[in-house]
Motif scaffolding. Structure first.
Motif, mmCIF file in Angstrom:
data_model
loop_
_atom_site.group_PDB
_atom_site.id
_atom_site.type_symbol
_atom_site.label_atom_id
_atom_site.label_comp_id
_atom_site.label_asym_id
_atom_site.label_seq_id
_atom_site.Cartn_x
_atom_site.Cartn_y
_atom_site.Cartn_z
ATOM 1 N N ARG A 190 23.540 -56.070 -33.175
ATOM 2 C CA ARG A 190 22.829 -55.246 -34.796
ATOM 3 C C ARG A 190 21.566 -54.210 -34.679
ATOM 4 N N ARG A 191 20.145 -55.264 -33.617
ATOM 5 C CA ARG A 191 19.930 -54.703 -32.814
ATOM 6 C C ARG A 191 20.203 -54.059 -31.967
ATOM 7 N N HIS A 192 21.262 -54.046 -31.168
ATOM 8 C CA HIS A 192 21.537 -53.104 -30.408
ATOM 9 C C HIS A 192 22.280 -52.286 -30.746
ATOM 10 N N ASP A 193 23.586 -51.853 -31.888
ATOM 11 C CA ASP A 193 23.952 -51.208 -32.432
ATOM 12 C C ASP A 193 25.203 -51.292 -31.688
ATOM 13 N N ARG A 194 26.042 -52.655 -30.885
ATOM 14 C CA ARG A 194 26.661 -53.330 -30.294
ATOM 15 C C ARG A 194 27.933 -54.186 -30.976
ATOM 16 N N THR A 195 28.852 -54.912 -30.626
ATOM 17 C CA THR A 195 29.757 -56.215 -31.345
ATOM 18 C C THR A 195 28.783 -56.411 -30.717
ATOM 19 N N PRO A 196 29.306 -57.951 -31.807
ATOM 20 C CA PRO A 196 28.811 -59.162 -31.001
ATOM 21 C C PRO A 196 30.218 -59.480 -29.610
ATOM 22 N N ALA A 197 30.976 -58.913 -29.041
ATOM 23 C CA ALA A 197 31.642 -59.609 -28.231
ATOM 24 C C ALA A 197 31.280 -58.730 -26.706
ATOM 25 N N GLN A 198 30.614 -57.232 -26.979
ATOM 26 C CA GLN A 198 29.740 -56.791 -26.074
ATOM 27 C C GLN A 198 28.551 -57.208 -26.042
ATOM 28 N N VAL A 199 28.224 -58.092 -26.380
ATOM 29 C CA VAL A 199 27.215 -58.672 -26.273
ATOM 30 C C VAL A 199 27.353 -59.980 -25.257
ATOM 31 N N VAL A 200 28.270 -60.879 -25.836
ATOM 32 C CA VAL A 200 27.969 -61.794 -25.536
ATOM 33 C C VAL A 200 28.957 -61.538 -23.448
ATOM 34 N N LEU A 201 30.139 -59.993 -23.608
ATOM 35 C CA LEU A 201 30.816 -59.561 -22.784
ATOM 36 C C LEU A 201 28.878 -59.648 -21.093
ATOM 37 N N ARG A 202 28.191 -58.823 -21.640
ATOM 38 C CA ARG A 202 26.372 -57.772 -21.485
ATOM 39 C C ARG A 202 26.110 -59.540 -21.071
ATOM 40 N N TRP A 203 25.470 -60.483 -21.905
ATOM 41 C CA TRP A 203 25.227 -61.699 -21.222
ATOM 42 C C TRP A 203 25.482 -62.355 -20.046
ATOM 43 N N ALA A 204 27.062 -62.589 -19.849
ATOM 44 C CA ALA A 204 27.756 -62.884 -19.027
ATOM 45 C C ALA A 204 27.433 -61.711 -17.701
ATOM 46 N N VAL A 205 27.598 -60.801 -18.296
ATOM 47 C CA VAL A 205 27.171 -59.855 -16.602
ATOM 48 C C VAL A 205 25.246 -59.927 -16.237
ATOM 49 N N GLN A 206 24.851 -59.740 -16.993
ATOM 50 C CA GLN A 206 23.858 -59.953 -16.611
ATOM 51 C C GLN A 206 23.039 -60.862 -15.915
ATOM 52 N N ARG A 207 24.513 -62.012 -16.205
ATOM 53 C CA ARG A 207 23.286 -63.213 -15.398
ATOM 54 C C ARG A 207 24.371 -63.700 -14.533
ATOM 55 N N GLY A 208 25.049 -62.619 -14.602
ATOM 56 C CA GLY A 208 25.646 -63.095 -12.601
ATOM 57 C C GLY A 208 26.824 -63.222 -13.018
ATOM 58 N N THR A 209 28.080 -63.387 -13.496
ATOM 59 C CA THR A 209 29.331 -63.902 -14.001
ATOM 60 C C THR A 209 29.895 -63.050 -14.289
ATOM 61 N N ALA A 210 31.045 -62.637 -13.888
ATOM 62 C CA ALA A 210 32.272 -62.003 -13.364
ATOM 63 C C ALA A 210 32.857 -62.070 -14.208
ATOM 64 N N VAL A 211 33.170 -61.189 -15.150
ATOM 65 C CA VAL A 211 33.989 -61.276 -16.568
ATOM 66 C C VAL A 211 35.592 -60.329 -16.654
ATOM 67 N N ILE A 212 36.405 -61.214 -17.403
ATOM 68 C CA ILE A 212 37.546 -60.634 -17.431
ATOM 69 C C ILE A 212 38.318 -60.298 -18.746
#
Length: 129
Positions: free
Chosen positions: A51-73
């Motif tokens: 909500r704070r970023h005006d994103r979906t929860p899925a986008q936040v979870v995927l961003r968290w994974a990418v930002q911590r250095g993991t690849a996501v598919i």
């Protein structure tokens, strides 16, 4: 399941990590492997950050994974979700938000080869943090 120790081990050895089922329990609900309530996409912390970023929860979870250095598919058959899943690189999470999400570890494992390989293939492959 953040698996911080496994990620640390892999980083120290130059091993790339890919997040499998990065969006959590959703695909395991139909076969009884998880409940809808176990989805990280419904967690109040994730919903608040989205909500704070005006994103979906899925986008936040995927961003968290990418930002911590993991690849996501992420898996999706819906064109709108595929496009949404690509919109991860025009925002970032603060260190505090990264920490909040990282602390959501419930110790749940929805895709455990020690379970499904033994049941389906009569072979035991334990993979644990």
């Amino acid at each position: 399941l953040p698996q911080q120790r496994l990620l640390r081990y892999c980083r120290a050895r130059g091993i790339a990590v890919t997040a499998f089922s990065a969006l959590g329990a959703g695909s395991y609900v139909a076969d009884g492997g998880a409940t809808a309530a176990e989805s990280c996409l419904r967690d109040p912390v994730v919903v608040d950050i989205a909500r704070r970023h005006d994103r979906t929860p899925a986008q936040v979870v995927l961003r968290w994974a990418v930002q911590r250095g993991t690849a996501v598919i992420p898996k999706s058959t819906k064109p709108e979700r595929l496009a949404e899943n690509l919109r991860l690189y025009d925002f970032s999470l603060s260190p505090a938000e990264m920490s909040r999400i990282g602390k959501l570890d419930r110790g749940l494992r929805f895709n455990d080869p020690a379970v499904f390989c033994e049941e389906d293939f009569n072979t035991f492959f334990p993979i644990y943090d």
